[in-house]
Write an enzyme that holds these catalytic residues in place. Sequence first.
Site, PDB file in Angstrom:
ATOM      1  N   HIS A 176      17.929   2.324  -3.390  1.00 33.18           N
ATOM      2  CA  HIS A 176      18.642   1.265  -4.125  1.00 33.18           C
ATOM      3  C   HIS A 176      19.656   0.641  -3.174  1.00 33.18           C
ATOM      4  O   HIS A 176      20.670   1.247  -2.848  1.00 33.18           O
ATOM      5  CB  HIS A 176      19.369   1.847  -5.340  1.00 33.18           C
ATOM      6  N   GLU A 232      19.360  13.334  -8.101  1.00 30.24           N
ATOM      7  CA  GLU A 232      20.774  12.926  -7.969  1.00 30.24           C
ATOM      8  C   GLU A 232      21.756  14.075  -8.178  1.00 30.24           C
ATOM      9  O   GLU A 232      22.703  13.956  -8.957  1.00 30.24           O
ATOM     10  CB  GLU A 232      21.082  11.781  -8.945  1.00 30.24           C
ATOM     11  N   ASP A 287      14.916  -1.106  -4.669  1.00 29.76           N
ATOM     12  CA  ASP A 287      15.275  -2.470  -5.081  1.00 29.76           C
ATOM     13  C   ASP A 287      16.500  -2.895  -4.274  1.00 29.76           C
ATOM     14  O   ASP A 287      17.190  -2.051  -3.704  1.00 29.76           O
ATOM     15  CB  ASP A 287      15.451  -2.631  -6.598  1.00 29.76           C
ATOM     16  N   GLU A 331      12.413   4.420  -5.402  1.00 35.39           N
ATOM     17  CA  GLU A 331      13.010   3.503  -6.387  1.00 35.39           C
ATOM     18  C   GLU A 331      13.554   2.248  -5.714  1.00 35.39           C
ATOM     19  O   GLU A 331      14.659   1.784  -6.031  1.00 35.39           O
ATOM     20  CB  GLU A 331      14.147   4.203  -7.149  1.00 35.39           C
ATOM     21  N   ASN A 338      15.032  14.208  -5.254  1.00 35.36           N
ATOM     22  CA  ASN A 338      15.133  12.742  -5.237  1.00 35.36           C
ATOM     23  C   ASN A 338      16.601  12.318  -5.349  1.00 35.36           C
ATOM     24  O   ASN A 338      17.334  12.839  -6.190  1.00 35.36           O
ATOM     25  CB  ASN A 338      14.353  12.216  -6.463  1.00 35.36           C
TER      26      ASN A 338
HETATM   27  C1  XIL Z   1      17.365   3.731 -14.889  1.00 34.70           C
HETATM   28  C2  XIL Z   1      16.422   2.859 -15.710  1.00 34.70           C
HETATM   29  O1  XIL Z   1      15.859   1.903 -14.852  1.00 34.70           O
HETATM   30  C3  XIL Z   1      17.169   2.197 -16.830  1.00 34.70           C
HETATM   31  O2  XIL Z   1      16.276   1.498 -17.681  1.00 34.70           O
HETATM   32  C4  XIL Z   1      17.951   3.229 -17.634  1.00 34.70           C
HETATM   33  O3  XIL Z   1      18.739   2.583 -18.608  1.00 34.70           O
HETATM   34  C5  XIL Z   1      18.841   4.045 -16.728  1.00 34.70           C
HETATM   35  O4  XIL Z   1      18.064   4.644 -15.703  1.00 34.70           O
HETATM   36  N1  XIL Z   1      18.121   6.379 -10.570  1.00 34.70           N
HETATM   37  C6  XIL Z   1      17.096   6.974 -11.258  1.00 34.70           C
HETATM   38  C7  XIL Z   1      16.431   6.252 -12.375  1.00 34.70           C
HETATM   39  O5  XIL Z   1      16.668   8.066 -10.868  1.00 34.70           O
HETATM   40  O6  XIL Z   1      15.951   7.116 -13.359  1.00 34.70           O
HETATM   41  C8  XIL Z   1      17.356   5.221 -12.978  1.00 34.70           C
HETATM   42  O7  XIL Z   1      16.612   4.473 -13.940  1.00 34.70           O
HETATM   43  C9  XIL Z   1      17.926   4.325 -11.903  1.00 34.70           C
HETATM   44  C10 XIL Z   1      18.740   5.132 -10.928  1.00 34.70           C
END
Ligand code: XIL
Length: 397
Positions: A258, A171, A291, A289, A217
């Site tokens: 996401h 990020e 969702d 990741e 990522n």
């Molecule tokens: C999130 C976790 O799921 C949570 O439990 C935590 O509080 C915050 O981080 N992008 C990422 C992940 O790269 O590491 C993040 O994970 C979600 C967004």
Amino acid sequence: MRLRRLLLGSAVAVVLAGTLNVVPVSAGSTPQEPSGQSLRALGARHGLYIGTAVDMAALDDANDPQYRQLVASQFNTVTAENVMKWESLEPTRGNYNWGPADKLVEFAKKNNQKVRGHVLVWQNQLPAWLTEGVANGTITTAQLRDLLRKHITTVVKRYKGKIWQWDVVNEAATDPWDSPPEIHLKGFWAQHLGAGYIADAFRWARAADPSALLFYNDYNLEAFGDKGPGDKTYFVYKMVKQLRQSGVPIDGVGSQGHLGTQYGNYDAFQVKEALDAFSDLGLATAFTEVDVRSQMTAGVQAGDSNEINPRLQASAANFSVLMQACLANRHCLSYTVWGFTDKHSWVPGWFTNPPEGLATLYDENYQPKRAYNSIKADLIFSGPPYVQPRIPQNPKR
Ligand code: XIL
């Protein structure tokens, strides 16, 4: 002759089926009903790994055996949801807390799973001693760079040979709604070390483990926009192209995936185009990741099916678009969801105004949702010529 060739053909098919973990299908016969198979077994047909982020508290909870059972049975790659982040690994300076991360790596080994390492360099979930030390001047810029090198080296060496893909930098790019709207590097590391920290991080990671695949990522990389200054996917594309051209050992781009059902989102062709652009640079790709969250309106919370059903269907469609695009890009090595059950999802705790949820493949009672069956169907009803086995990625030297 004809018969021999046929026999040879079926022998090859059996051998192939053995390696790919599938039932051989000859023309005219009906294959075994596949819907009872796990995601991991069905992904193996394509050489595609199916993964989930793992919440270590849930994995350890003796009163929640289904969580553990589903992580082991449905997935063949796992990612630590939190326990490999810097604040978890080194909560006080110089004192490492390896326990939970080690536990996940052992669990993966036992269940014949690969591990995605998450994450080496990120502006979030940093230990307070580090950010406070920089803020109050007790950690200088030169010391900060040294601390980052030491962190990457220590962590990557500890898990050397045990991590398949590392999210080396996470990020790093802004979004068009940030100010200024032209995409640029953001956050703690760029602010204190300048843009060079990205190439440094990949080089340090490579030196510590020559065989792990090293990924950049980020989120909102699913598709290109207008390729103008506000197009994040295009910004990242140009950045990784530049890194490759400069000989930086980057092996892949992770598209987090996401999504939310309230947005326009994309079709599988648009998503495939972005994956193809990255892989044309010589990079592997992965969804890291996935969702798909939905707004928890009053109607949804009250159980109104008029409001729930369209959200579950839109969620399934979005999970499926990413899966189809991944299947279609032979360099897309893995499809990882960020939690697999609404019982343990970061979404309700993170997206509170308005409240969001319903973001995963299984509901809170571990019942598979429409999204689960959609990606399962994508894995089953796909194959040549448009879906071919994965092409392995060699770490760049
Ligand atoms: C999130 C976790 O799921 C949570 O439990 C935590 O509080 C915050 O981080 N992008 C990422 C992940 O790269 O590491 C993040 O994970 C979600 C967004």
